[in-house]
Structures are given as C-alpha cells and as structure tokens.
Design an enzyme around this catalytic site. Structure first.
Site, PDB file in Angstrom:
ATOM      1  N   LYS A   1       1.016  -1.141  -0.191  1.00  0.00           N
ATOM      2  CA  LYS A   1       0.094  -0.151  -0.007  1.00  0.00           C
ATOM      3  C   LYS A   1       0.991   1.133   0.024  1.00  0.00           C
ATOM      4  CE  LYS A   1      -3.972   1.843   2.517  1.00  0.00           C
ATOM      5  NZ  LYS A   1      -5.068   1.680   3.738  1.00  0.00           N
TER       6      LYS A   1
ATOM      7  N   SER B   1      -9.838   1.121   3.043  1.00  0.00           N
ATOM      8  CA  SER B   1      -8.973   2.141   2.052  1.00  0.00           C
ATOM      9  C   SER B   1      -7.775   1.232   1.208  1.00  0.00           C
ATOM     10  CB  SER B   1      -8.448   3.041   2.909  1.00  0.00           C
ATOM     11  OG  SER B   1      -7.376   2.439   3.940  1.00  0.00           O
TER      12      SER B   1
ATOM     13  N   SER C   1      -9.509  -1.341   7.226  1.00  0.00           N
ATOM     14  CA  SER C   1      -9.247  -1.069   5.866  1.00  0.00           C
ATOM     15  C   SER C   1      -8.369  -2.149   5.108  1.00  0.00           C
ATOM     16  CB  SER C   1      -8.369   0.071   5.771  1.00  0.00           C
ATOM     17  OG  SER C   1      -9.181   1.341   5.632  1.00  0.00           O
TER      18      SER C   1
HETATM   19  N1  GLN Z   1     -13.243   3.047   6.446  1.00  0.00           N
HETATM   20  C1  GLN Z   1     -12.559   3.711   7.518  1.00  0.00           C
HETATM   21  C2  GLN Z   1     -12.314   5.208   7.655  1.00  0.00           C
HETATM   22  O1  GLN Z   1     -12.484   5.495   6.612  1.00  0.00           O
HETATM   23  C3  GLN Z   1     -11.238   2.818   7.976  1.00  0.00           C
HETATM   24  C4  GLN Z   1     -10.007   3.184   7.139  1.00  0.00           C
HETATM   25  C5  GLN Z   1      -8.782   2.718   7.451  1.00  0.00           C
HETATM   26  O2  GLN Z   1      -8.918   1.430   8.187  1.00  0.00           O
HETATM   27  N2  GLN Z   1      -7.623   3.124   7.207  1.00  0.00           N
HETATM   28  O3  GLN Z   1     -11.729   5.667   8.446  1.00  0.00           O
END
Ligand code: GLN
Length: 465
Positions: free
Chosen positions: A56, A131, A155
């Site tokens: 990532k 994400s 995420s």
């Molecule tokens: N979807 C969650 C957010 O938008 C989790 C994001 C993540 O785990 N980086 O914050």
C-alpha cells in the site's frame, strides 16, 4: 524456475491489468528485477525467497514513491524503508509495486484516491472496498499472492471481504508501525492480504515482533504461525453476538455467515452466545477519535517538509493555506475539520473525552467476551461490494460500512476476514473472526481450517493467468 521468471510474470500481469483495475500507483520493474537477480545468484535459504508482494502506498519504501493516494505527496519518495519492508526484503520477498488507496487511508471504497478509483475484479462497475483497495485487488486479481495494507478501522478486512480474499489485522503492537504514514496513531496497524490463510500467516511470521523504532510495538513472543495453522479446531469456542446480526445487515450476508456458523459446528467448534453491548457506539467513537488524531497527524503537510507546494503565494501563511487547500481532497479536509472541532476547547469534553471513555467500554466488552470464547464471529461488512458512486456523496452511508470492523481497532484486538460465500449477483461475502490480544495463532488456525473445508470455489472475472 528462476526468481526472475516469477517476478517478471507478476510485473507483466500488473502492467496488463492496471488499465482496467487501477490497483497499482507504481510498478517497480527495475527494483524488483534487480532484487530477483541478486536472489537468483545467492544460495541462502529464505522463508519468502522470490515471493512477489504488493505494498500500500502509505508504507515507506526507499527509492520508490509513497503518495498515500494524495496529491499533497505526489512524487514523494521516502529515504528509508518501513521496518516491515526491511524484514520482508531480508526474508527474500520482492516488492513489485505500490498500490492505490483512499487518500491517507480515509475511506471504505477507494474512491477518495487522488489517482482515481480502483475497480473490483469481480465486477468492474463496483468498488473493491477501502481504504487498501489497491492491495486487495492486486491479490484478488492474482497478480501477487500477498500484499500489505493498513488498518485503522477495517481497511484490510473490509476490502478483503468485498474482493473474496483473506484480510488480517494483528493485535495493536504486533507489527511495527515504523514507516507506516500516520493517520490515527492509536488505531493504525499494518495488515496483510493473502490469497490463502497460509500466505497471510507466512508474511505475518516475518514482519511481526518488537521494533526499537516503534515504542508502541510490543515485546511479546512471536509464535511459529505456520506450525499451528493445521491444528484441530474441535472444542474451540466461537462466540456469536446475535444482537449484531440485525439492522442494516444485508439478508444474503446474514444467511451466509449463519451458514458458516453451522459449518464451524461441523468442524467440531462449539458455539456460544455472547454480547458486545457497546459495539453499537463503535462508529461514533471511531469517527471522533480517528479524526481527532488525523487532524494532528496531518498538520505536518504544510508545503515545507514534504511533497507538494502551491505556486505563486506571496507570504508563508498564504502558502500553508493554499498548499493544503489544493493538496488535500474533500474527505481528508472533512476529517481534519471534524477532528479539529472535537478537540477544540469548548467541545473536547463532550466529544473527544467522552469517546475515549466509551472506547474503554468497547475494550472491556471484548475482555469479558473472551472469558467465554476463543473467537467471535460476525460478518466483515454489512453488504457485498456496492456500485462505484453509490455512496461517495453520502459520507455517513460510507462510514456505516465499518460497523463490524472498527471495534477491533478501538480495542486493539486481532481480527481476520475469510471468504465464506457468493451472493446471488456473484459477489463474494466474508466472515470475520475476532480474537483475544496476541491470539493471532488461534485466528489463523480457525480461518485456515475453514478455508480448507469450505473453499469459495469461484474466481473473479478478471484474474491473471
Ligand atoms: N473506512 C475507515 C475510514 O474511513 C477505515 C479506514 C482505515 O482502516 N484506514 O476511516
């Protein structure tokens, strides 16, 4: 087969599929092939020798870009490797590319990336989740067998579920965060995607452990995850929080996870009823704490220290404003404002301080539940992959995707998403197992037995040959 051949194949597949899927932000031909040749020339016996891996783009990699999916870090190159990358390299794994992501890991659909959305290989009109959508798709589309993502509120697990692969979040402190660009430091973890539980466990075994450079990494023994993966699971106690199987849960997802509870019974596990009474506050608490920490962490992007700087500004203050105005996307700005608000002197007690108290209660729920069971089963995501654009104009609808995942981050416990079914529209469904602190081995064992006996038996439409 030489390592060069394996790596060339992964690189070629990445190049071939990227126009359709957009999962890679950079494909690292030169680095990867040079590393392959070095390994081919050597005789060392390494645990991940020649294993291609995708990373990532918020995990620092020396000599490669690390953009966090943001214009503000476009073309930014870290001058050091994250500890996880160093350990992977030392074990013989090869980074073939950096993957697309929601900007600064804020999102559940990968649509907030400054570099365009990632497409789900099961149906390219749908999101891959986020994400870490790019890493999920790099694995789901068969380019690599494993990838690193990051987890602040789900995420890794949520996109894994939407893409039909394994997604793993460790106990907070199990994997060093050194070199993971900070979003919300008390919630952030490096997580792992795998085509199989075995691949996931193999990567975890390499990157887990105490690191002097991350004071929150824990000095806890790292077991041999692969050695325990095939243990019998009969007699293991799996807790079901029935109250969480209600409102907002897609009926096909519910049916599939209920079927997998039966499947676990057939494997000899015992099912027990448990409660997580404060889980319903998880989303509210998460979006206060995560935004508060983000507003502080993202203060460093000011046009001076890193990356992008706005042009034609007369004075320093204007340069700061313009750089952040132009460099950050909408979702990131929304979170910085929310976070600044909940930390402001008049509202701190009502929001931030209160959220911290509820966070303790969420953690106590787990501590209590794990006196009764070895792992907790829930869906990973309340729905299958949704359409691109379906929720991108409605932040609250987007935030609700995280209803099953955020609590593990708030408490710091490990959790894994494993494919468990296919919907009537042909989209994958995932189940989530959450474990007690440091019980990664139990989770991987349960997940691996499940995967062995109840394989998904389907592949995405777009899959590398
Ligand atoms: N979807 C969650 C957010 O938008 C989790 C994001 C993540 O785990 N980086 O914050």
């Amino acid at each position: 087969m030489t390592i060069r051949t394996i790596i060339e194949k992964a690189l070629n597949n990445a190049v071939k599929l990227n126009p359709q899927l957009n999962s890679f932000l950079s494909i690292e031909n030169e680095h990867a092939l040079a590393q392959a040749d070095t390994l081919d020339a050597g005789t060392d016996d390494l645990s991940l020798k020649g294993f291609p891996i995708a990373v990532k783009d918020n995990i620092c990699t020396k000599g490669m870009q690390t953009t966090c999916g943001s214009r503000i870090l476009q073309n930014y190159q870290a001058h050091f490797n994250a500890t996880a990358i160093e350990k992977l390299n030392a074990a013989g794994a090869i980074v073939v590319g950096k993957t697309n992501m929601d900007e600064f890991a804020m999102g559940s659909s990968n649509e907030s990336s400054a570099f365009g959305p990632v497409k789900n290989p099961w149906d390219i009109t749908r999101v891959p989740g986020g994400s870490s959508g790019g890493s999920a798709v790099a694995v789901a589309s068969g380019v690599v067998r494993a990838a690193l993502g990051s987890e602040t509120g789900g995420s890794v697990r949520q996109p894994a579920s939407l893409c039909g692969i394994v997604g793993f979040k460790p106990t907070y402190g199990r994997i060093s965060r050194y070199g993971l660009v900070a979003f919300a430091s008390s919630l952030d973890n490096i997580g792992i995607f795998g085509q199989t539980v075995r691949d996931t466990a193999g990567v975890l075994g390499v990157i887990a452990g105490r690191d002097e450079r991350d004071s929150t990494s824990a000095n806890v023994d790292v077991p041999d995850y692969l050695a325990e993966i095939n243990n019998e699971i009969s007699g293991k106690l799996i807790g079901v929080p029935h109250a969480l199987f209600g409102e907002g849960l897609d009926s096909e997802v519910r049916a599939s996870v209920e079927q997998s509870i039966e499947n676990f019974k057939n494997l000899g596990a015992e099912i027990v009823d448990i409660e997580l009474p404060h889980a319903k506050y998880g989303i509210a608490v998460y979006y206060i704490i995560a935004t508060a920490e983000a507003s502080s962490n993202l203060a460093r992007y000011d046009g001076v220290r890193y990356g992008f700087r706005a042009e034609e500004t007369a004075a320093l203050r204007e340069m700061y404003f313009k750089t952040r105005e132009e460099g950050f996307g909408e979702e990131v700005k929304r979170r910085i404002m929310l976070g600044t608000y909940v930390l402001s002197s008049g509202y701190y007690d009502a929001y931030y301080a209160k959220a911290q108290k509820v966070r303790s209660l969420v953690k106590q729920d787990y501590e209590h539940a794990f006196t009764k069971c070895d792992a907790i089963i829930t869906p990973t995501s309340p729905s299958v992959a949704f359409k691109l654009g379906e929720k991108s104009r409605d932040p609250l609808a987007m935030y609700l995707n995280d209803v099953y995942t955020v609590s593990a981050n708030l408490a710091g416990v490990p959790a894994i998403s494993v494919p468990c079914g296919i919907s009537s529209e042909g989209l994958p469904i995932g189940l989530q197992l959450t474990g007690n602190f440091w019980s990664e081995n139990t989770l991987l064992n349960l997940a691996s037995r499940y995967e062995e006996h109840f394989p998904l038996g389907a592949k995405p439409k777009i899959f590398a040959e």
